[in-house]
Design a protein around this motif. Structure first.
Motif, PDB file in Angstrom:
ATOM      1  N   VAL A  51      47.041  43.690  43.110  1.00 55.36           N
ATOM      2  CA  VAL A  51      47.627  43.591  41.772  1.00 55.36           C
ATOM      3  C   VAL A  51      47.166  44.813  40.994  1.00 55.36           C
ATOM      4  CG1 VAL A  51      47.659  42.317  39.614  1.00 55.36           C
ATOM      5  CG2 VAL A  51      47.610  41.083  41.768  1.00 55.36           C
ATOM      6  N   ALA A  67      45.721  46.998  35.019  1.00 56.70           N
ATOM      7  CA  ALA A  67      46.353  47.378  33.765  1.00 56.70           C
ATOM      8  C   ALA A  67      45.566  48.441  33.006  1.00 56.70           C
ATOM      9  CB  ALA A  67      46.543  46.149  32.883  1.00 56.70           C
ATOM     10  N   SER A  68      44.257  48.336  33.030  1.00 53.24           N
ATOM     11  CA  SER A  68      43.457  49.311  32.282  1.00 53.24           C
ATOM     12  C   SER A  68      43.688  50.723  32.791  1.00 53.24           C
ATOM     13  CB  SER A  68      41.968  48.965  32.388  1.00 53.24           C
ATOM     14  OG  SER A  68      41.694  47.824  31.614  1.00 53.24           O
ATOM     15  N   THR A  91      52.160  42.289  27.031  1.00 52.03           N
ATOM     16  CA  THR A  91      51.106  41.289  26.892  1.00 52.03           C
ATOM     17  C   THR A  91      50.875  41.072  25.405  1.00 52.03           C
ATOM     18  OG1 THR A  91      50.051  42.089  28.892  1.00 52.03           O
ATOM     19  CG2 THR A  91      48.702  40.765  27.422  1.00 52.03           C
ATOM     20  N   LEU A  92      50.742  39.820  25.025  1.00 54.21           N
ATOM     21  CA  LEU A  92      50.511  39.522  23.621  1.00 54.21           C
ATOM     22  C   LEU A  92      49.079  39.046  23.430  1.00 54.21           C
ATOM     23  CD1 LEU A  92      52.165  39.023  20.838  1.00 54.21           C
ATOM     24  CD2 LEU A  92      51.794  36.640  21.421  1.00 54.21           C
ATOM     25  N   ILE A  93      48.403  39.650  22.487  1.00 57.75           N
ATOM     26  CA  ILE A  93      47.070  39.152  22.147  1.00 57.75           C
ATOM     27  C   ILE A  93      47.172  38.444  20.812  1.00 57.75           C
ATOM     28  CG2 ILE A  93      44.675  39.739  21.692  1.00 57.75           C
ATOM     29  CD1 ILE A  93      44.860  42.014  23.489  1.00 57.75           C
ATOM     30  N   LEU A  94      46.919  37.151  20.842  1.00 55.17           N
ATOM     31  CA  LEU A  94      47.054  36.341  19.640  1.00 55.17           C
ATOM     32  C   LEU A  94      45.702  36.156  18.980  1.00 55.17           C
ATOM     33  CD1 LEU A  94      48.420  34.395  17.725  1.00 55.17           C
ATOM     34  CD2 LEU A  94      48.345  32.659  19.504  1.00 55.17           C
ATOM     35  N   ARG A 103      37.815  42.211  11.670  1.00 55.84           N
ATOM     36  CA  ARG A 103      37.217  42.291  12.987  1.00 55.84           C
ATOM     37  C   ARG A 103      38.272  42.287  14.099  1.00 55.84           C
ATOM     38  NH1 ARG A 103      32.396  38.518  14.261  1.00 55.84           N
ATOM     39  NH2 ARG A 103      31.501  39.608  16.045  1.00 55.84           N
ATOM     40  N   VAL A 126      39.187  45.116  17.056  1.00 55.56           N
ATOM     41  CA  VAL A 126      39.332  44.857  18.487  1.00 55.56           C
ATOM     42  C   VAL A 126      40.706  45.299  18.977  1.00 55.56           C
ATOM     43  CG1 VAL A 126      39.515  43.058  20.226  1.00 55.56           C
ATOM     44  CG2 VAL A 126      37.678  42.974  18.537  1.00 55.56           C
ATOM     45  N   GLN A 130      41.708  47.992  21.858  1.00 54.26           N
ATOM     46  CA  GLN A 130      42.605  47.704  22.973  1.00 54.26           C
ATOM     47  C   GLN A 130      43.789  48.665  22.982  1.00 54.26           C
ATOM     48  OE1 GLN A 130      42.022  45.330  25.258  1.00 54.26           O
ATOM     49  NE2 GLN A 130      40.176  44.605  24.225  1.00 54.26           N
ATOM     50  N   THR A 152      36.901  40.574  28.670  1.00 53.34           N
ATOM     51  CA  THR A 152      38.083  39.862  28.210  1.00 53.34           C
ATOM     52  C   THR A 152      38.168  38.539  28.943  1.00 53.34           C
ATOM     53  OG1 THR A 152      39.280  41.916  27.810  1.00 53.34           O
ATOM     54  CG2 THR A 152      40.603  39.937  28.128  1.00 53.34           C
ATOM     55  N   SER A 154      34.576  35.876  20.103  1.00 56.54           N
ATOM     56  CA  SER A 154      34.356  36.916  19.098  1.00 56.54           C
ATOM     57  C   SER A 154      32.879  37.175  18.865  1.00 56.54           C
ATOM     58  CB  SER A 154      34.955  36.487  17.756  1.00 56.54           C
ATOM     59  OG  SER A 154      36.263  36.935  17.644  1.00 56.54           O
ATOM     60  N   THR A 177      36.992  39.683  24.078  1.00 53.54           N
ATOM     61  CA  THR A 177      38.358  39.545  23.609  1.00 53.54           C
ATOM     62  C   THR A 177      38.991  38.353  24.315  1.00 53.54           C
ATOM     63  OG1 THR A 177      38.535  41.927  23.360  1.00 53.54           O
ATOM     64  CG2 THR A 177      40.594  40.692  23.436  1.00 53.54           C
ATOM     65  N   ILE A 200      42.389  36.393  25.374  1.00 54.73           N
ATOM     66  CA  ILE A 200      43.844  36.438  25.460  1.00 54.73           C
ATOM     67  C   ILE A 200      44.342  35.012  25.626  1.00 54.73           C
ATOM     68  CG2 ILE A 200      45.839  37.310  26.702  1.00 54.73           C
ATOM     69  CD1 ILE A 200      44.354  39.692  27.476  1.00 54.73           C
ATOM     70  N   LEU A 201      45.074  34.563  24.619  1.00 57.03           N
ATOM     71  CA  LEU A 201      45.545  33.186  24.628  1.00 57.03           C
ATOM     72  C   LEU A 201      46.968  33.122  25.154  1.00 57.03           C
ATOM     73  CD1 LEU A 201      45.540  30.216  23.840  1.00 57.03           C
ATOM     74  CD2 LEU A 201      45.943  30.895  21.481  1.00 57.03           C
ATOM     75  N   HIS A 248      51.713  34.097  33.607  1.00 57.45           N
ATOM     76  CA  HIS A 248      50.572  34.452  32.772  1.00 57.45           C
ATOM     77  C   HIS A 248      49.339  34.744  33.613  1.00 57.45           C
ATOM     78  CE1 HIS A 248      52.508  32.512  29.074  1.00 57.45           C
ATOM     79  NE2 HIS A 248      52.349  33.779  28.816  1.00 57.45           N
ATOM     80  N   VAL A 292      49.574  38.246  34.827  1.00 61.70           N
ATOM     81  CA  VAL A 292      49.235  39.209  33.790  1.00 61.70           C
ATOM     82  C   VAL A 292      47.734  39.248  33.553  1.00 61.70           C
ATOM     83  CG1 VAL A 292      49.409  39.706  31.332  1.00 61.70           C
ATOM     84  CG2 VAL A 292      51.447  39.083  32.623  1.00 61.70           C
ATOM     85  N   ILE A 301      45.436  38.619  35.634  1.00 59.64           N
ATOM     86  CA  ILE A 301      44.777  39.321  36.734  1.00 59.64           C
ATOM     87  C   ILE A 301      44.956  40.823  36.571  1.00 59.64           C
ATOM     88  CG2 ILE A 301      44.808  39.729  39.221  1.00 59.64           C
ATOM     89  CD1 ILE A 301      45.518  36.810  39.603  1.00 59.64           C
ATOM     90  N   GLN A 327      45.123  42.345  33.873  1.00 58.93           N
ATOM     91  CA  GLN A 327      44.187  42.748  32.816  1.00 58.93           C
ATOM     92  C   GLN A 327      42.758  42.706  33.308  1.00 58.93           C
ATOM     93  OE1 GLN A 327      45.172  43.755  29.796  1.00 58.93           O
ATOM     94  NE2 GLN A 327      47.330  43.332  30.171  1.00 58.93           N
ATOM     95  N   ARG A 328      42.570  42.195  34.503  1.00 56.96           N
ATOM     96  CA  ARG A 328      41.233  42.081  35.082  1.00 56.96           C
ATOM     97  C   ARG A 328      40.291  41.308  34.170  1.00 56.96           C
ATOM     98  NH1 ARG A 328      44.015  43.730  38.711  1.00 56.96           N
ATOM     99  NH2 ARG A 328      43.498  45.373  40.213  1.00 56.96           N
TER     100      ARG A 328
END
Lengths: 334, 334
Positions: free
Chosen positions: A47, A50-51, A92-95, A107, A111, A115, B62, B87, B92, B94-95, B108, B111, B113, B115-116
Motif C-alpha cells: 500500500v 501517503a506521506s 482524506t478528510l480530517i475532522l 490548536r 495541526v 499536515q 496519527t 490532542s 492527530t 482521523i475520524l 477507510h 486510506v 493504512i 496514512q500509516r
DNA sequence: CTGTTAGCGCCTTCAG
DNA sequence: CTGAAGGCGCTAACAG
C-alpha cells in the motif's frame, strides 16, 4: 521493514518508475506489465505511503473540516456530507471539533497546517477569524460553511439566515400569533444576528410584539432553563421561536413539564431540522437547513479550487432555508 | 516555495541539525541558540511539515478512529473523548464514519493504512473483522471500542452488555412488571446479542415473560415503526426495553401519538444515555454508558501501546453500565 | 553543545 | 513504453 515501491518493482521485474507510473497513470503502462505489477502488489500486500507521496508531490490530498460542536446533529450531517464527497474524489478528510473553544480551534488549525492540508472547511467563530487569516497567508484555500465569506476572494456555502428568521415570524403571523417569544443565541455569531434581523424586520410590518430572550450556548439545557423566563413574562406570549432545534427541544420539555400543551398553549418553532426534531414527542415545526448538502457542496468547491488553482472563481453560495410544518404549531385559537 | 527547516537554520545562523534538535529535544540546545531559532521561526512563520517528519521518523503520530454511525450521539461522544485525549498527547486523530456500510469501512481502512496510522480505534461491525485482520498483519495496534477483543493480544474498552441487559429487566421486575417487550437490534452485533442474553437470563429466574421484537437498524425511525407490533401484541405488555436510546425515543413518540401515557401505560427504558434522553419530553430511564470516557481511555491505551511497543500489556477493560432512573418508568399500578 | 550527512518512499524528468 | 537518478523536508546517528 515496510515494503516499498522498490520491492514491488523487484518482484515484478520492472523499474521503480514503472510502478510509480502504474500507480498514477496506469494508461501509460503496457497491459502485460500492468498485470505483473498488480500481481506483485497483491503478493506483497503493498500500500503506497501517503506521506512520501505528499512530500514528493507537494500535494497532500487532505482537507480539514473544523466544526464548533460535533455534538450538534447539524454539524455531524455537515461532516457526513463533506466526508462522503471527499472520499469520492479520493481526498482524506480530517475532522476536528473545537467545542466552541478558541484555544482548541487555534490548536487544530496548527495541526492542520503541519499536515499541509490543501484546503480547509470551517464554520468560524467570531474569534476564529484570526486563525483563518493565517491560513490565507499560506495560500491555503478556505471555504466557510454556514457563514458567508466577507471577501470575494473566498468561497462560502451558507444559508440566508435573515430569510429564515423572517419566514418563521411570517408563518406565525399568518397563524394569528401577535405576541411571540424569540429565543436567540449569542449575537456574536453571525447566524444569530442575521436571524434576529429577519425576525425584527418581519415583525415591524405586521404589528407583532417580539419578546427577546437569550441563551449563552445553543444547547438543549439552555433552552430548558430559559423557559421559566418565558412563562413569567408579562407579555401574553402565544408562540415561541428558537434559534435552533436543540434549544427548542429544551423549551419543549420545560413547557410540557409545566403542564402546558403544545401547540395549543404555545406554538413552537425551531431551526435546523435535525433528526430529533421530527421524532420529538411533539414533532417540531422548524426552519430546515440542508446540512448534508452544505457539507457536500463545500467539499466539492474546495476540491475544485485546489485542483484548478488560480483560475478558480470563488463563489458565495447562499441557500434559502425552508419552513417545515409539523405538529408543534397551529393557528391561534381565540 | 514552502519554507523549510533549512531556511530557519540559515536565518538563525545555525545548522539544520540544531533546528531539528530544537524542535524535538529542546533541552539539548543552548538557550542563546534557542532564542535565535525561536526568532527565526517566528519571522519566517515556519511550521514543520508533518509528512516529512513521518517519512523520516517512521512514526506518523496519527491514530484513526472508525465509527459505524457518526450520527449517533453515543459515537460523537466517543469521538470527543478520543479526540481530546489524542490532542493532549500531540497525536492527530482521523475520524472516519462508515455509515454501517462494510464497503465504506473497507475503503477507510485502506486510506488509514496509506496514512500509516500508528494505531486504530474501531467499533468493528461483524463483517469488518476481516479488515481488522489486515491491520494486524501490518502490526498496527488496534483497540476495539464498545466491543470486547477476543484475543489477548489486543486491547479493548467495552461495556458489560450482559449486565446492562440484565439490570434493566431486574429493575423492571422490581417495579412489578411481568410482561416486557424487548426491542433489539441485529444479533450480528455483539452488543445486541449480549444484551439479549442478559435479558433472557434475568427473565428466566423471575417468571417474567419477554416478548421479542427486532429492528434492522438502531435508529429512531425503526423504533417508531416497530411500535405498532408492540401495541398489537396479545401479550399484556406493561414495559418496553429498547436496545438503545434512539430506538426508545422512536417508540416513545409512537406511543404518545397513540394516546398512551408514559410511564402510566408503559414503562420505557432505553440504552446509552445520550444527551437527548435526559431532555426528551418524558425523560428516559436508561442504561448509561460513559461514551466520552470510553473514547478517552481507548485513545490513551492505544497511545501507550504505540509508545511502549512490544513490552506493552494488552488489556480488555470492561465497564459496568449504570441504570439511570428518570420519568419514563414507574411501578406497575395494579 | 553544534554541524554534517545519509537516507525515509515516492514522483518526475529525461534518456533510451 | 521503460529505466536511472535526483530530491521533497526532516531526523538520527555520529563526528567535531
Amino acid at each position: 521493514m515496510a515494503i516499498s515501491i522498490r520491492d514491488v518493482a523487484a518482484r515484478a521485474q520492472v523499474a521503480v518508475g514503472t510502478v510509480s507510473n502504474f500507480l498514477n497513470r496506469p494508461d501509460r503502462v503496457a497491459e502485460a506489465t500492468r498485470n505483473k505489477i498488480e500481481a506483485a502488489i497483491a503478493d506483497l500486500n503493498f500500500v503506497p505511503n501517503a506521506s512520501a507521496r505528499h512530500l514528493r508531490s507537494g500535494s497532500s490530498r487532505t482537507i480539514g473540516l473544523l466544526v464548533p460542536d460535533i455534538t450538534n446533529p447539524f454539524f455531524t450531517e455537515v461532516a457526513r456530507g463533506a466526508g462522503d464527497t471527499a472520499s469520492e474524489s479520493d481526498y482524506t478528510l480530517i475532522l476536528c471539533n473545537s467545542d466552541e473553544d478558541p484555544k482548541k480551534e487555534e490548536r487544530h488549525l496548527k495541526v492542520l497546517i503541519e499536515q499541509r492540508i490543501c484546503g480547509l472547511l470551517i464554520t468560524p467563530s467570531f474569534e476564529g477569524l484570526a486563525g483563518v487569516a493565517e491560513l490565507n497567508r499560506r495560500d491555503i484555500p478556505t471555504t466557510f460553511i454556514d457563514r458567508r465569506a466577507d471577501s470575494l476572494d473566498q468561497s462560502s456555502v451558507s444559508m440566508d439566515d435573515f430569510h429564515g428568521g423572517k419566514s418563521a415570524i411570517e408563518y406565525l403571523a399568518s397563524l394569528g400569533h401577535k405576541s411571540i417569544a424569540w429565543v436567540n443565541g449569542p449575537l456574536s455569531m453571525a447566524q444569530c444576528a442575521d436571524r434576529e434581523d429577519g425576525v425584527m424586520d418581519s415583525a415591524k410590518g405586521q404589528n407583532i410584539k417580539i419578546s427577546k430572550f437569550q441563551v449563552s450556548q445553543m444547547r438543549s439545557q439552555n433552552g430548558y432553563e430559559v423557559t421559566q423566563n418565558i412563562l413569567a413574562s408579562i407579555a401574553q406570549i402565544t408562540a415561541i421561536f428558537c434559534a435552533n432545534d436543540l434549544v427548542a427541544l429544551g423549551v419543549l420539555r420545560a413547557l410540557l413539564e409545566s403542564g402546558k400543551s403544545i401547540p395549543k398553549d404555545y406554538a413552537l418553532i425551531g431551526y435546523d431540522d435535525i433528526g430529533f426534531s421530527a421524532s420529538a414527542s411533539i414533532p417540531l415545526t422548524t426552519i430546515a437547513q440542508p446540512a448534508y448538502k452544505l457539507g457536500a457542496l463545500a467539499a466539492q468547491m474546495i476540491i475544485n479550487e485546489v485542483e484548478h488553482g488560480k483560475n478558480f472563481k470563488h463563489e458565495q453560495i447562499v441557500f434559502k432555508p425552508e419552513l417545515v410544518i409539523r405538529a408543534s404549531t397551529q393557528a391561534l385559537s381565540k
